[in-house]
Design an enzyme around this catalytic site. Structure first.
Site, mmCIF file in Angstrom:
data_model
loop_
_atom_site.group_PDB
_atom_site.id
_atom_site.type_symbol
_atom_site.label_atom_id
_atom_site.label_comp_id
_atom_site.label_asym_id
_atom_site.label_seq_id
_atom_site.Cartn_x
_atom_site.Cartn_y
_atom_site.Cartn_z
ATOM 1 C CG ASP A 1 23.994 62.637 -22.171
ATOM 2 O OD1 ASP A 1 24.621 61.565 -22.178
ATOM 3 O OD2 ASP A 1 24.024 63.437 -21.212
ATOM 4 N NE ARG B 1 17.958 54.863 -20.177
ATOM 5 C CZ ARG B 1 18.929 55.469 -20.858
ATOM 6 N NH1 ARG B 1 18.718 55.847 -22.104
ATOM 7 N NH2 ARG B 1 20.090 55.698 -20.291
ATOM 8 C CG ASN C 1 20.086 61.449 -10.759
ATOM 9 O OD1 ASN C 1 19.822 61.007 -11.861
ATOM 10 N ND2 ASN C 1 21.303 61.386 -10.231
ATOM 11 C CG LEU D 1 18.458 59.741 -18.475
ATOM 12 C CD1 LEU D 1 17.114 60.134 -17.904
ATOM 13 C CD2 LEU D 1 18.904 58.408 -17.906
ATOM 14 N NE ARG E 1 27.271 63.076 -19.915
ATOM 15 C CZ ARG E 1 27.681 61.878 -20.356
ATOM 16 N NH1 ARG E 1 28.966 61.581 -20.331
ATOM 17 N NH2 ARG E 1 26.824 61.013 -20.832
ATOM 18 C CG ASN F 1 17.646 61.582 -14.430
ATOM 19 O OD1 ASN F 1 16.456 61.644 -14.128
ATOM 20 N ND2 ASN F 1 18.343 60.480 -14.274
ATOM 21 N NE ARG G 1 25.534 46.408 -17.134
ATOM 22 C CZ ARG G 1 24.552 47.212 -17.528
ATOM 23 N NH1 ARG G 1 24.226 48.263 -16.782
ATOM 24 N NH2 ARG G 1 23.884 46.990 -18.629
ATOM 25 C CG ASP H 1 21.204 48.604 -19.406
ATOM 26 O OD1 ASP H 1 21.137 48.275 -18.202
ATOM 27 O OD2 ASP H 1 22.285 48.773 -19.992
#
Length: 530
Positions: free
Chosen positions: A356, A339, A334, A279, A283, A308, A487, A444
């Site tokens: 990345d 992912r 986006n 993903l 950059r 993305n 989170r 994640d």
């Protein structure tokens, strides 16, 4: 009678019609459900006629108990519960022969609170999945017939990859600063074109030969997803084996010295590759460096770059030529959920999800791939994290401190099966994906929740890595001050959606023994992961 409340009624003003040898239901359905909602167990007495293995009254009592989360206690071992050949009713109900009625209270008292919670949750799952609506009942009938005659399930839905055209530049591997493997022989780089994972060939025959654990027995007692246990034959794109019908103990083959071990995958599936899904978001230099580092990586099938950003890559951007396909996929928006889309460009069972800016050596990636092949139902990755209970605030916390215990593995550098990408994108509750989009965070954690929920197993951490970020790269979203607060909120919200905390702690870590050790060719050693 001194410990528990037991409700037994032998009279009824409004009995429901019933067969001569069965116990009649009493009162209206709403009245019975109110009593069952306050009950831990619900007694289901089978018909007195031993030749009658099921009846409308006993089945209705069973379904009402499952609906409200009471554990059915079926009195009479001659009774047959619906789809008993396919559903493991022992995970949701208790079967007791009628002569043991005097022992019933002792048997029920012997169950632990954890077992009670698991059985109530599994019973609710069975009702929601197979019996709650006419559509579910019809689907269950069709699934049972299909399973009986061994017709494979329909293929899972894959996400079409809209490829962005790009042009390759210089040959990768010419920059000495990107070489980080030393003189270690990691294994053969395939000289033939990349090949997909061996496909599921037994479409119309089902055999358990050489299997370790079949998929329909793999999940634990907690499910949100109507895929098991009526689907012992997985779709061709959603299997947990290269060419078999279940999980296999993929080992190191016949053993040998370190050199032979490194030179071949071995095991029961000696030929297998994996796909890197990377993903990225605006950059380009970081991305190009990460792609170059993949040059020469053994058993790599292809690289799928999930672009993305709404802005396309620069027209003058030269992509590295790493000797295998690099597929750049355009996304609709986006979203970190991109992912885990099951892209049709992914032709292998193993996916290495990687950021990345992740910096992993080839030997670390290869070791992680070997470990995943022996635990194909788990997330296998590098940095570990864990959840903790905040006593003061009565809520869950996300913790990234150094610890001997973990319950999550970050998917910024982790192997997982492609089937989980399908479950994440199309089966997992939409509310979880919406929260990931809202915070631009927690994807994640959501994947770890999903896999732990289905398998009832923790992830596997390999090596002693605590981070995988490349030195000198621009800061990622995880460096923002609000990252950890979001989170914390994600974990507590996911717990509400699942109805419990599915994450499991583990103190297990897999490290390499003799993977890098130079041994003489005439020395034979056995290899163990500890």
């Amino acid at each position: 009678i001194h410990l528990d409340q037991v409700l037994v009624e032998f009279t009824c003003k409004t009995p429901r019609p019933s067969l001569p040898t069965e116990w009649a239901l009493c009162g209206e359905r709403e009245e019975r459900l109110e009593v069952l909602k306050a009950s831990t167990f619900a007694l289901v007495i089978s018909p007195g006629d031993c030749q009658l293995v099921a009846s409308a009254g006993s089945s209705m009592r069973l379904f009402e108990a499952l609906e409200v989360g009471a554990i059915p206690v079926v009195l009479g071992d001659h009774a047959r519960l619906p789809y008993h050949e396919l559903i493991r009713w022992s995970e949701a109900a208790i079967m007791v022969p009628k002569p043991r009625i005097t022992e019933l209270h002792f048997l029920l008292r012997s169950l632990s609170d954890n077992d009670l919670l698991a059985m109530r949750r599994q019973g609710r799952f069975l009702w929601e999945t197979y019996f709650s609506t006419s559509e579910n009942v019809l689907g269950t009938i069709l699934a049972s017939v299909r399973t009986s005659i061994q017709v494979p399930a329909a293929p899972i839905r894959e996400e079409p990859a809209q490829e962005i055209p790009h042009k390759a530049g210089k040959m990768a591997g010419t920059d000495a600063n990107l070489a980080d493997n030393g003189d270690l022989d990691l294994g053969p780089v395939e000289t033939e074109p990349p090949y997909a994972s061996p496909r599921f060939l037994r479409n119309f025959t089902y055999t358990s030969a050489n299997t370790y654990q079949t998929w329909n027995r793999a999940p634990g007692p907690f499910h949100l997803f109507p895929h098991t246990p009526l689907d012992p034959v997985l779709p061709s794109e959603a299997k947990f084996l290269g060419s078999g019908t279940g999980f296999r103990p993929i080992g190191g083959g016949a053993g040998g010295s370190g050199k032979e071990f490194q030179a071949a995958l071995g095991g029961n599936v000696p030929r297998e590759q994996f796909t890197v899904v990377m993903l990225t978001y605006e950059r380009e230099e970081v991305l190009m460096n990460s792609l170059e580092r993949l040059n020469g990586l053994p058993y790599l099938n292809k690289v799928v770059v999930v672009w993305n950003s709404p802005k396309p890559p620069s027209d003058d951007l030269l992509w590295p030529d790493i000797g295998l396909p690099i597929v750049v996929v355009r996304t609709e928006k986006n979203s970190l959920n991109n992912r885990f889309l099951p892209w049709d460009a992914v032709e292998t069972e193993a996916i290495l999800s990687i950021d990345d800016d992740a910096h992993l050596r080839h030997d670390e990636i290869m070791f992680g791939f070997r470990v995943w092949r022996e635990a194909r139902d788990r997330i296998v990755g590098f940095p570990g994290r864990f959840h903790a209970w905040d006593v003061n605030h009565q809520s869950w916390l996300y913790n990234s401190n150094y610890s001997c215990e973990l319950s999550m593995v970050l998917t910024g550098a982790a192997f997982f099966h492609k089937y989980y990408a399908y479950l994440y994108s199309y089966v997992m509750p939409q509310a979880i994906r919406d929260m990931v989009d809202e915070y631009i965070n927690c994807e994640d954690i959501a994947m770890n929740f999903l896999v732990s929920h289905i398998t009832r197993k923790p992830p596997i951490k390999v090596t002693s890595r605590w981070t995988f970020r490349c030195p000198g790269c621009p800061q990622a979203l995880s460096h923002d001050d609000s990252h950890f607060h979001e989170r914390h909120k994600c974990i507590n919200f996911f717990v509400k959606v699942y109805g419990y905390m599915p994450l499991l702690y583990t103190q297990f870590r897999v490290d390499s023994v003799l993977f890098k050790t130079r041994l003489p060719h005439d020395k034979t050693k056995c290899f163990k992961f500890i």
